[in-house]
Design a protein around this motif. Structure first.
Motif, PDB file in Angstrom:
ATOM      1  N   GLY A  28       0.796  -1.232   0.000  1.00 50.11           N
ATOM      2  CA  GLY A  28       0.000   0.000   0.000  1.00 50.11           C
ATOM      3  C   GLY A  28       0.823   1.273   0.000  1.00 50.11           C
ATOM      4  N   LEU A  29       2.055   1.190  -0.463  1.00 49.23           N
ATOM      5  CA  LEU A  29       2.893   2.395  -0.437  1.00 49.23           C
ATOM      6  C   LEU A  29       2.419   3.426  -1.468  1.00 49.23           C
ATOM      7  N   ASP A  30       1.772   2.933  -2.537  1.00 45.33           N
ATOM      8  CA  ASP A  30       1.246   3.882  -3.528  1.00 45.33           C
ATOM      9  C   ASP A  30       0.120   4.712  -2.914  1.00 45.33           C
ATOM     10  N   ALA A  79       0.067   8.696  -2.294  1.00 44.23           N
ATOM     11  CA  ALA A  79      -0.967   9.450  -3.014  1.00 44.23           C
ATOM     12  C   ALA A  79      -1.470  10.656  -2.224  1.00 44.23           C
ATOM     13  N   SER A  80      -1.254  10.650  -0.887  1.00 44.37           N
ATOM     14  CA  SER A  80      -1.674  11.862  -0.158  1.00 44.37           C
ATOM     15  C   SER A  80      -0.494  12.813   0.084  1.00 44.37           C
ATOM     16  N   SER A  84      13.122  16.116   6.158  1.00 43.52           N
ATOM     17  CA  SER A  84      12.935  15.810   7.583  1.00 43.52           C
ATOM     18  C   SER A  84      11.445  15.733   7.918  1.00 43.52           C
ATOM     19  N   GLY A  85      11.063  14.655   8.574  1.00 39.46           N
ATOM     20  CA  GLY A  85       9.680  14.513   9.025  1.00 39.46           C
ATOM     21  C   GLY A  85       8.688  14.334   7.889  1.00 39.46           C
ATOM     22  N   ASN A  86       9.154  13.880   6.718  1.00 46.93           N
ATOM     23  CA  ASN A  86       8.196  13.746   5.606  1.00 46.93           C
ATOM     24  C   ASN A  86       7.147  12.684   5.933  1.00 46.93           C
ATOM     25  N   PRO A  87       5.893  12.919   5.497  1.00 45.27           N
ATOM     26  CA  PRO A  87       4.786  12.057   5.922  1.00 45.27           C
ATOM     27  C   PRO A  87       4.936  10.603   5.495  1.00 45.27           C
ATOM     28  N   PHE A  88       5.639  10.359   4.411  1.00 47.26           N
ATOM     29  CA  PHE A  88       5.810   8.990   3.922  1.00 47.26           C
ATOM     30  C   PHE A  88       6.648   8.178   4.915  1.00 47.26           C
TER      31      PHE A  88
END
Ligand SMILES: Cc1ncc(COP(=O)(O)O)c(C=O)c1O
Length: 410
Positions: free
Chosen positions: A52-54, A58-59, A276-280
């Motif tokens: 489910g990484l796509d 996607a957000s 830094s701190g990216n949501p992914f």
């Protein structure tokens, strides 16, 4: 490291990884003990981590703004590591340690950093003198490190508080921080002797300096509380990385709130980072903690398998007549080609026989077992290294060590 210069021959070229296995360009399968040098606590491409990484991307994979999940992950980490009251995310262990050192210098207003030979803290300038892993920086212009940097770094002997005292004589008032791997994993596996970390805590307190634990390897390898909880010594600052991102680039530094107040914008010590701190990666950090929290047997299982491997290696070493000590802690296993009891510092680690190690490395590779191509590294297990893989590894070690012995005798 990857070039394999320390062992000679062609470097291992990897085409893919799955579970406990690495595959080369010809599709041959190897039991992998590099595990990306630590991060792959659940092996390669663990489905709950890589599915489910796509949808996740996607957000938005990087915002440039802060977000709830980032705050929540910091809170989850702080709940497990009580010495951490405030925390900042970065993308690599190098950044984490470099930032922690800057914060310590800003908080204390002092320049001096004390480190230990054979520890590795990433590839920023001050971290490289006497470093373990594959770093052998010397103070020559060719190394790219200015001589001025060396003036504010001193390198003591691991497990030897008296070397700390000797080096600090006359300079203790300049000391900003003592930086240490609480369990050393970059000169093979070297355990802290009883009282060593407490002695560092006491030395730092006595001279008004900070104690920084580099838990980039040990946090999550040694449980949710890291080495500091296992060993019962609290640092002022801690660095995190490797396993926390589940195979994706996520790291952090944090510690006492009053110290972390030195970080901009509340203080003057600047740290940044586009990613830094990216949501992914933060979402991956949550997945890692979810997996650990939902699997009570994870650590006992890995520990048991690592013990099985260590015991197997001990008996094979005995069989071939090598008096080498096998060290194991949690999912980390190591032995050095050096007779006698377990290594306690880098001077001893460097006494190990590089030629024998190179023969062993290549024989293991032929036997389908992938080790890091350096005697400064150790074997990392994952949750998917099962009894079958362990037994296959011990069998490969039997063949490989016989070859080392025969070459030595012949
Ligand atoms: C203890 C320790 N600290 C810091 C680092 C640097 O981390 P990175 O390679 O993510 O920059 C490493 C990497 O091996 C490490 O083992």
């Amino acid at each position: 490291m990857r070039a394999g210069a320390a062992v000679g021959g062609a470097p291992f070229m990897q085409s893919r990884g799955y579970g406990p296995y690495a595959f080369d360009n010809d599709g041959r399968r190897y039991i992998d003990y590099i595990m990306a040098y630590g991060p792959l606590l659940f092996g390669h491409a663990h489905p709950p981590l890589v599915s489910g990484l796509d949808v996740l991307a996607a957000s938005g994979s990087v915002f440039g703004s802060t977000h709830d999940n980032e705050l929540r992950l910091a809170q989850r980490i702080a709940a497990y590591v009580p010495s951490v009251q405030q925390l900042r995310f970065v993308s690599s262990g190098t950044e984490a340690v470099m930032s922690a050192v800057r914060v310590a210098r800003a908080f204390t207003g002092r320049p001096l950093l004390l480190r230990f030979a054979g520890n590795y803290h990433g590839h920023f300038d001050a971290a490289l003198f006497g470093a373990g892993a594959s770093a052998h920086a010397m103070l020559v212009p060719e190394s790219g490190i200015p001589a001025g940097t060396a003036a504010d770094v001193i390198v003591a002997r691991y497990n030897d508080p008296s070397s700390v005292d000797a080096l600090l004589a006359g300079r203790a008032h300049q000391l900003a921080a003592i930086l240490v791997e609480p369990v050393a994993a970059n000169m093979g596996l070297v355990l802290p002797q009883t009282g060593f970390l407490n002695a560092l805590r006491a030395r730092a307190d006595a001279v008004g300096a900070l104690l920084i634990f580099d838990e980039v390897v040990t946090w999550l390898r040694l449980g949710l509380g890291g080495a500091q909880t296992m060993l019962g010594v609290a640092p002022d600052l801690t660095t995190f990385g490797k396993a926390m991102g589940g195979g994706f680039p996520l790291a952090a530094f944090g510690g006492r709130a009053d110290v972390m107040e030195s970080v901009a914008p509340s203080g003057c010590a600047f740290t940044g980072g586009t990613f830094s701190g990216n949501p992914f990666c933060i979402a991956l950090g949550h997945r890692v903690l979810d997996l650990i929290e939902n699997d009570e047997t994870l650590y006992p299982r890995m520990d048991e398998r690592a013990q099985r491997l260590a015991a197997g290696l001990r008996s094979v070493l005995q069989e071939v007549g090598f008096d080498y000590a096998v060290t194991q802690l949690g999912s980390m296993v190591d032995f050095k080609f050096r007779a006698g009891s377990a290594v306690t510092n880098y001077d001893q680690a460097l006494e190990s026989d590089g030629e024998r190690f190179a023969t062993y490395y290549h024989a293991m590779r032929e036997g389908g077992v992938l080790l890091a191509p350096s005697r400064n590294e150790l074997m990392f297990l994952s949750s998917v290294h099962g009894d079958e893989e362990i037994d296959e590894t011990i069998e490969a070690a039997r063949v490989a060590l016989r070859r080392v012995r025969n070459r030595t005798l012949g």
